[in-house]
Write an enzyme that holds these catalytic residues in place. Structure first.
Site, PDB file in Angstrom:
ATOM      1  N   SER A   1      -2.134  -5.237  -1.199  1.00  0.00           N
ATOM      2  CA  SER A   1      -1.494  -4.701  -0.005  1.00  0.00           C
ATOM      3  C   SER A   1      -0.613  -3.486  -0.312  1.00  0.00           C
ATOM      4  CB  SER A   1      -0.641  -5.804   0.606  1.00  0.00           C
ATOM      5  OG  SER A   1       0.417  -5.277   1.341  1.00  0.00           O
ATOM      6  N   LYS A   2      -0.645  -2.541   0.607  1.00  0.00           N
ATOM      7  CA  LYS A   2       0.168  -1.347   0.400  1.00  0.00           C
ATOM      8  C   LYS A   2       1.518  -1.471   1.105  1.00  0.00           C
ATOM      9  CE  LYS A   2      -2.511   2.482  -1.089  1.00  0.00           C
ATOM     10  NZ  LYS A   2      -3.855   1.993  -1.295  1.00  0.00           N
ATOM     11  N   ARG A   3       1.690  -2.539   1.864  1.00  0.00           N
ATOM     12  CA  ARG A   3       2.953  -2.648   2.601  1.00  0.00           C
ATOM     13  C   ARG A   3       4.110  -2.802   1.631  1.00  0.00           C
ATOM     14  NH1 ARG A   3       0.775  -6.434   6.354  1.00  0.00           N
ATOM     15  NH2 ARG A   3       2.065  -7.965   5.276  1.00  0.00           N
ATOM     16  N   GLN A   4       5.081  -1.919   1.793  1.00  0.00           N
ATOM     17  CA  GLN A   4       6.140  -1.823   0.799  1.00  0.00           C
ATOM     18  C   GLN A   4       6.891  -3.135   0.595  1.00  0.00           C
ATOM     19  OE1 GLN A   4       8.352   1.785   1.073  1.00  0.00           O
ATOM     20  NE2 GLN A   4      10.100   0.902   0.007  1.00  0.00           N
TER      21      GLN A   4
END
Ligand code: GLU
Length: 481
Positions: free
Chosen positions: A257-260
Site C-alpha cells: 500500500s502507498k497510503r502513508q
C-alpha cells in the site's frame, strides 16, 4: 592500502520524502545488520537531487527516526565522516566533473529534445504498447550541432549512450545470475535540465567515492543495474556486490500500500509500536533464520543475520503478525520499561499517574490486552476515571442479585484495610458460598461496579489496583437501595 579498502561499507540512501517508509526501514536495517556482522561501516546518504520532491525538515525527521529506533549509522550528514558531504545536493560539482568525463569518452551525450517532443514520443509508445524509451534522436548529433545549440542557450539534458545490442549479465546475491537485454535499457538521463544529476549518476558516483562494497536495496532497482554497471565500467571502477531485497506486499499479494499512514514508520512509532517490535518484524520481511525463530532483539539479529537467507519471493507485510509480535513484546518486556514508554500516552489523555505503585500495577494488567501502547490507555482508563454506565449496565446494577453482592462486599471489605489478592480470592469463594450467586451472575455485576465493564481483569487484581477505599467507594455508587 587504505584500511577502508578491505572493510565492508554499506549505505542507506533515502530520498527525503518527509517520512520513513517501512520498506526504507527494511533496507536500512539489512544494511545495518550486514555492516555490524562484518565489523564494517554503515553510511547514511541523503539523495535529494530531485528538487521537486525534497521537503524541508525531512532530514532531521529521518535522522531522529533512525536513531530513535536504534539504527545508528557510522557516517552521515549530521555526524560527518571521511567521505562527505553526505547530502547529494552538496555534491553537484563532483557530479559535473564525472559527467564531463563521460561526455569526453563518448559514453554520454547532450540531448536537446523538448519536453513536448518527449511527451509525444511517450504517448505514441503507449499507444503501440511499447515501453517508454528515448528514441535516440540526439545520440548522433555532430560536435558542431551540439556546440551551436549550446551557444544558442538551448535547454538540454545529458544522457547515457547505452549500447543497443547484446545483453548485460550480472550477479545478484539474492537473484543469482540476471540477464537483461540491452535493447530494454533506456538512454538514461544523467543530468537534468535544472543541472542536477539523476539518481542513477549520483548514486554510482557516490557509491564509488564512498567506497561502498555492497549495494543492498529494494528489488525495484534491479532493472537499473545494467545502467549502473555501464557507468562503473565507463569510469573504469570496480562494480560493487549487488543485493536486491524482495518486494514488500500487502496481504492480498499486491504491491505494498502507498497510503502513508499504513507504511510510515513514524506513524507506527506514534501509535506505540515499540522500536524493538518494528525492527524484529521488519527483519523477517524477506529474511529468515536457520531455525525459523521469530523473536529477536537487535543484538541477536546482528549475530544471526546473513545475506544467504534473504528470500527471492515477495514478503507480505502482515499487520496481524506485527500486532501479535507487538503484544508479545509488551507482555514480556520489563514492566517498568513498558510503563516508561507508555507514560506520555497517559499524560496526553490527562490522566493523573502520579501514584507510581498504582501505575505499575495498571500497566501490568492492561498490557495483557494490547499490541501497541496507544491502546493501553483505553484499557487502563477505568482505573483513573469516573465510570459512566449505559442504560443496559444500569439494569444489571439494579438487579436484586447485584445489589446483594454490592452490600455484602462493602461490608466485608470495610472490615479491614489492605487486602491481599489471595484474601480477595477467598472472599470471592466465601461470597459465592454465602449468597449462592455464582458464575456470570456474580462476576459481571461486581466487575461492572469496580471496573465499568463486565469483562476485564480478575477481581483480586482489580481490588489490588484500586485499593480498598476506592473499591468500596465504587461499590457504594452502585448501591440503589
Ligand atoms: N534514493 C534511492 C531510494 O530512495 C536509493 C536507491 C539505492 O539504494 O540505490 O530508493
Amino acid at each position: 592500502m587504505h584500511k577502508d579498502d578491505n572493510q565492508v561499507r554499506v549505505r542507506f540512501a533515502p530520498s527525503p520524502t518527509g517520512y520513513l517508509h517501512v520498506g526504507g526501514l527494511r533496507t536500512a536495517l539489512f544494511n545495518y545488520l550486514f555492516a555490524r556482522k562484518h565489523g564494517g561501516k554503515f553510511v547514511l546518504r541523503i539523495e535529494d537531487t530531485d528538487r521537486k520532491r525534497s521537503i524541508s525538515g525531512a532530514l532531521e525527521k529521518l535522522t531522529t527516526t533512525l536513531k530513535g529506533i536504534g539504527l545508528q549509522y557510522d557516517e552521515g550528514p549530521d555526524i560527518g565522516g571521511n567521505y562527505g558531504p553526505y547530502i547529494q545536493s552538496q555534491r553537484t560539482d563532483i557530479y559535473k566533473k564525472y559527467t564531463q568525463k563521460l561526455l569526453d569518452s563518448g559514453n554520454a551525450y547532450y540531448c536537446f529534445c523538448s519536453e513536448e517532443r518527449l511527451n509525444n514520443l511517450r504517448e505514441e509508445q503507449r499507444k503501440r504498447k511499447r515501453p517508454p524509451m528515448y528514441d535516440g534522436k540526439c545520440r548522433d548529433l555532430s560536435k558542431d550541432e551540439v556546440e551551436d545549440n549550446l551557444a544558442q542557450g538551448m535547454p538540454f539534458v545529458i544522457r547515457l549512450r547505452y549500447p543497443r545490442e547484446g545483453k548485460t549479465v550480472f550477479d545478484d546475491v539474492v537473484r543469482d545470475r540476471v540477464a537483461i537485454d540491452n535493447s530494454m535499457v533506456d538512454d538514461q538521463v544523467l543530468i537534468k535540465s535544472d543541472g542536477f544529476p539523476t539518481y542513477h549518476l549520483a548514486s554510482v558516483v557516490d557509491d564509488h567515492l564512498m567506497k561502498i562494497t555492497h549495494v543492498i536495496r529494494g528489488e525495484e532497482w534491479l532493472s537499473s543495474v545494467p545502467k549502473h554497471i555501464f557507468l562503473y565500467e565507463s569510469f573504469g571502477w570496480k562494480v560493487p556486490v549487488f543485493v536486491h531485497l524482495p518486494l514488500l506486499l500487502n496481504s492480498d499479494r499486491s504491491k505494498l500500500s502507498k497510503r502513508q499512514g499504513d507504511v510510515s514508520v513514524e506513524s507506527y512509532i506514534q501509535k506505540g509500536y515499540l522500536p524493538e517490535v518494528m525492527l524484529n518484524f521488519i527483519a523477517l520481511l524477506g529474511w529468515h533464520s536457520a531455525d525459523d525463530r521469530e523473536i529477536y532483539s537487535l543484538r541477536e539479529l546482528e549475530d544471526a543475520f546473513s545475506l544467504d537467507r534473504i528470500n527471492k519471493a515477495g514478503a507480505v507485510f502482515d499487520i496481524e503478525k506485527l500486532n501479535w509480535m507487538g503484544g508479545q513484546y509488551i507482555r514480556n518486556l520489563d514492566v517498568e520499561y513498558i510503563a516508561d514508554q507508555s507514560r506520555h500516552f497517559f499524560e496526553e489523555a490527562g490522566m493523573d499517574i502520579s501514584d507510581n505503585d498504582k501505575y505499575l500495577k495498571v500497566i501490568n494488567t492492561a498490557r495483557d490486552y494490547v499490541y501497541c501502547l496507544a491502546d493501553i490507555v483505553e484499557h487502563a482508563k477505568m482505573f483513573y476515571e469516573e465510570m459512566i454506565f449505559s442504560e443496559e449496565d444500569r439494569k444489571l446494577i439494579e438487579e436484586e442479585n447485584s445489589q446483594k453482592i454490592y452490600s455484602y462486599w462493602i461490608e466485608e471489605l470495610g472490615k479491614k484495610v489492605g487486602w491481599e489478592p489471595e484474601e480477595i480470592s477467598s472472599l470471592t469463594k466465601q461470597s459465592i458460598g454465602e449468597l449462592g450467586i455464582k458464575g456470570k451472575k456474580f462476576y459481571f455485576p461486581i466487575r461492572l461496579a469496580l471496573f465499568g465493564n463486565c469483562h476485564g481483569p480478575d477481581i483480586p487484581t482489580l481490588i489490588d489496583i484500586l485499593g480498598t477505599d476506592e473499591s468500596i467507594k465504587r461499590l457504594e455508587t452502585c448501591l440503589t437501595r
